[in-house]
Design an enzyme around this catalytic site. Structure first.
Site, PDB file in Angstrom:
ATOM      1  N   GLU A   1       0.630  -1.274   0.100  1.00  0.00           N
ATOM      2  CA  GLU A   1       0.142  -0.211  -0.047  1.00  0.00           C
ATOM      3  C   GLU A   1       0.898   1.119   0.120  1.00  0.00           C
ATOM      4  O   GLU A   1       1.656   1.270   0.942  1.00  0.00           O
ATOM      5  CB  GLU A   1      -0.824   0.039   1.294  1.00  0.00           C
ATOM      6  CG  GLU A   1      -1.560   1.101   1.432  1.00  0.00           C
ATOM      7  CD  GLU A   1      -2.492   1.757   0.293  1.00  0.00           C
ATOM      8  OE1 GLU A   1      -3.499   1.119  -0.266  1.00  0.00           O
ATOM      9  OE2 GLU A   1      -2.349   2.966  -0.107  1.00  0.00           O
TER      10      GLU A   1
ATOM     11  N   ASP B   1      -6.766   2.466  -9.353  1.00  0.00           N
ATOM     12  CA  ASP B   1      -6.477   3.599 -10.154  1.00  0.00           C
ATOM     13  C   ASP B   1      -7.657   4.675 -10.028  1.00  0.00           C
ATOM     14  O   ASP B   1      -8.389   4.988 -10.993  1.00  0.00           O
ATOM     15  CB  ASP B   1      -6.382   2.971 -11.507  1.00  0.00           C
ATOM     16  CG  ASP B   1      -5.185   2.257 -11.811  1.00  0.00           C
ATOM     17  OD1 ASP B   1      -4.254   2.504 -11.209  1.00  0.00           O
ATOM     18  OD2 ASP B   1      -5.407   1.360 -12.551  1.00  0.00           O
TER      19      ASP B   1
ATOM     20  N   GLU C   1     -15.444  -2.344  -2.100  1.00  0.00           N
ATOM     21  CA  GLU C   1     -16.248  -3.448  -2.571  1.00  0.00           C
ATOM     22  C   GLU C   1     -17.792  -3.182  -1.818  1.00  0.00           C
ATOM     23  O   GLU C   1     -18.746  -3.327  -2.183  1.00  0.00           O
ATOM     24  CB  GLU C   1     -15.703  -4.535  -2.582  1.00  0.00           C
ATOM     25  CG  GLU C   1     -16.746  -5.819  -2.978  1.00  0.00           C
ATOM     26  CD  GLU C   1     -15.793  -7.171  -3.031  1.00  0.00           C
ATOM     27  OE1 GLU C   1     -14.965  -7.390  -2.269  1.00  0.00           O
ATOM     28  OE2 GLU C   1     -16.125  -8.227  -3.588  1.00  0.00           O
TER      29      GLU C   1
END
Ligand code: SAM
Length: 212
Positions: A67, A117, A192
């Site tokens: 990350e 992205d 999600e």
């Protein structure tokens, strides 16, 4: 001098090939050994819940997250350790594009890229993670038959990722893919979960490494 709260963020060794087994903590005393074998990689875990849920759901799985944001890499890596999962899970504050070339060949069983992205301006194109150059690197790192899972709630990005993967000689869609309705990883990334809550359509792509 400005106090940097993330000066101690978890980093990978600075040079040379990285020995992935050495990145994990020692297993808890009541466990004789940690699982071995191919490792799962999450690129850009953000707030990290996918990795944590995955480690909690699958005791035989090891996961490494890369990350780029030092704050979240630090917080999530600490969370993983606090939950007694540091012998199977680590998060490092690293740019995946720069560090993955130093990972060993055939070391990864699956790679996850959830909602990557989030940049839309032309001048930010250089930040894109999921490019053919990253796929070249992943080809070397994935075991034969190893999987690459990508999901996004931006339809054009889904088309773009599918095009770059379809064009890449080393990847093939899984049976019934590459677009799958849902996955079976028993874990959800934070983005999600939000997309599911707001009923946004999600493009989920699953490919295998053809290498034999
Ligand atoms: C839109 S967020 C999604 C976060 C998480 N995957 C999710 O689904 O909730 C994209 C994440 O990728 C990280 N990221 C972007 N470029 C990266 C790179 N080159 N290497 C590692 N992480 C990166 C960002 O910092 C951010 O946390």
């Amino acid at each position: 001098m400005v106090n940097d709260p993330y000066a101690h963020c978890p980093r990978l060794p600075e040079e040379g090939q990285i020995n992935l087994d050495e990145l994990f903590s020692d297993p808890p005393v009541d466990q004789v050994s940690a699982p071995k074998g191919p490792i799962e990689l999450e690129i850009g875990p953000g707030r990290g819940w996918f990795t944590i849920e995955r480690l909690e759901a699958e005791p035989q799985v090891r996961v490494i997250g890369l990350e780029i944001r030092r704050k979240w890499a630090t917080i999530v890596d600490e969370r993983v350790k606090e939950r007694g999962l540091g012998h199977r899970g680590r998060i490092f504050a690293e740019d995946a594009r720069l560090t993955l070339p130093r990972f060993p060949e055939n070391s990864l069983g699956r790679v996850y890229v959830h909602f990557p992205d989030p940049w839309w301006k032309k001048r930010h194109e250089k930040r894109l993670v999921l490019t053919s150059s990253l796929l070249d690197t992943l080809t070397r790192l994935l075991i034969p038959g190893g999987e690459l899972f990508v999901q996004t709630d931006v339809a054009e990005r889904g088309d773009q990722y599918q095009a770059v993967l379809d064009d890449h000689a080393a990847f093939e869609p899984v049976a019934g893919g590459p677009r799958i309705a849902d996955h079976e990883f028993i874990a959800r990334s934070p983005r999600e979960r939000k997309a599911i809550e707001y009923e946004l359509p999600i493009v989920r792509l699953l490919y295998r490494n053809k290498k034999s």
